[in-house]
Design a protein around this motif. Structure first.
Motif, PDB file in Angstrom:
ATOM      1  N   UNK A  59      87.759  16.896 -24.760  1.00 44.09           N
ATOM      2  CA  UNK A  59      86.779  16.491 -25.760  1.00 44.09           C
ATOM      3  C   UNK A  59      86.195  17.772 -26.344  1.00 44.09           C
ATOM      4  N   UNK A  60      85.804  17.908 -27.518  1.00 47.56           N
ATOM      5  CA  UNK A  60      85.681  16.871 -28.538  1.00 47.56           C
ATOM      6  C   UNK A  60      86.976  16.657 -29.309  1.00 47.56           C
ATOM      7  N   UNK A  61      87.941  17.570 -29.228  1.00 49.17           N
ATOM      8  CA  UNK A  61      89.185  17.375 -29.982  1.00 49.17           C
ATOM      9  C   UNK A  61      90.374  17.760 -29.108  1.00 49.17           C
ATOM     10  N   UNK A  62      91.547  17.620 -29.647  1.00 42.77           N
ATOM     11  CA  UNK A  62      92.790  17.879 -28.909  1.00 42.77           C
ATOM     12  C   UNK A  62      93.429  19.197 -29.319  1.00 42.77           C
ATOM     13  N   UNK A  63      92.669  20.030 -30.050  1.00 42.14           N
ATOM     14  CA  UNK A  63      93.202  21.323 -30.480  1.00 42.14           C
ATOM     15  C   UNK A  63      93.326  22.241 -29.275  1.00 42.14           C
ATOM     16  N   UNK A  64      94.459  22.907 -29.172  1.00 39.28           N
ATOM     17  CA  UNK A  64      94.652  23.827 -28.053  1.00 39.28           C
ATOM     18  C   UNK A  64      95.634  24.921 -28.449  1.00 39.28           C
ATOM     19  N   UNK A  65      95.737  25.911 -27.586  1.00 34.42           N
ATOM     20  CA  UNK A  65      96.657  27.025 -27.773  1.00 34.42           C
ATOM     21  C   UNK A  65      97.477  27.180 -26.504  1.00 34.42           C
ATOM     22  N   UNK A  66      98.785  27.227 -26.666  1.00 35.72           N
ATOM     23  CA  UNK A  66      99.695  27.490 -25.548  1.00 35.72           C
ATOM     24  C   UNK A  66     100.136  28.933 -25.669  1.00 35.72           C
ATOM     25  N   UNK A  67     100.088  29.630 -24.570  1.00 40.41           N
ATOM     26  CA  UNK A  67     100.494  31.032 -24.551  1.00 40.41           C
ATOM     27  C   UNK A  67     101.452  31.240 -23.390  1.00 40.41           C
TER      28      UNK A  67
END
Length: 178
Positions: A59-67
């Protein structure tokens, strides 16, 4: 956005089911490019589980970064999202259909963890060793004999004319003496 200077790759995304599959393929392709094929299955499984957790819980959103980062002796895969709550490893019921993701990540990785990332986010990561275990020593084999040289005079000169219009098969011949 995808960047991959030398041994580092970063992908930013919305952790939606369709994007999770894309990132799994990106991670697999990057590991193939780095000639780390032996890590593909475990890295793809681990990143799938971490992104699924973002999809289900962040939460609050599904934005993410994969590294993904390849160092000399280990690969580190990390997922950064905007939810400050650290994940918990659940003891899933035997017939439960979810709740085992982090347990699987822990079981298949060398190490894993989660840490706060500023005031509003976290990073969940795991590592895989890059060194393949040494192969057991192979018992010494006796030297194989070299092929014996045969002088050209040992092969008989064969002169035979074959009539290509004939329905008779040509005689079989061998170049092996004896």
């Amino acid at each position: 956005m995808i960047s991959h200077p030398s041994r580092h790759c970063t992908v930013e995304l919305q952790a939606l089911p369709s994007r999770i599959g894309q990132v799994r393929r990106i991670v697999s392709a990057q590991l193939r490019y780095w000639h780390m094929d032996s890590l593909i299955d475990r890295a793809a499984l681990g990143v799938t589980e971490l992104l699924t957790n973002v999809h289900l819980h962040a939460r609050p959103d599904k934005t993410c970064t994969v590294e993904i980062e390849l160092l000399l002796d280990r690969l580190t895969v990390s997922v950064r999202d905007h939810d400050p709550r650290l994940p918990l490893v659940d003891d899933a019921e035997p017939l439960a259909t979810c709740g085992r993701g982090l347990s699987m990540v822990a079981a298949m990785s060398e190490s894993w963890g989660a840490r706060p990332d500023g005031d509003s986010g976290k990073v969940v990561w795991f590592t895989l060793p890059t060194a393949v275990p040494a192969a057991p020593p192979v018992a010494a084999r006796p030297p194989r004999p070299l092929v014996e040289e045969v002088p050209a005079t040992a092969f008989a000169e064969v002169e035979h004319t074959v009539d290509l219009g004939s329905s008779q098969p040509a005689p079989a011949r061998s170049a092996v003496v004896g």
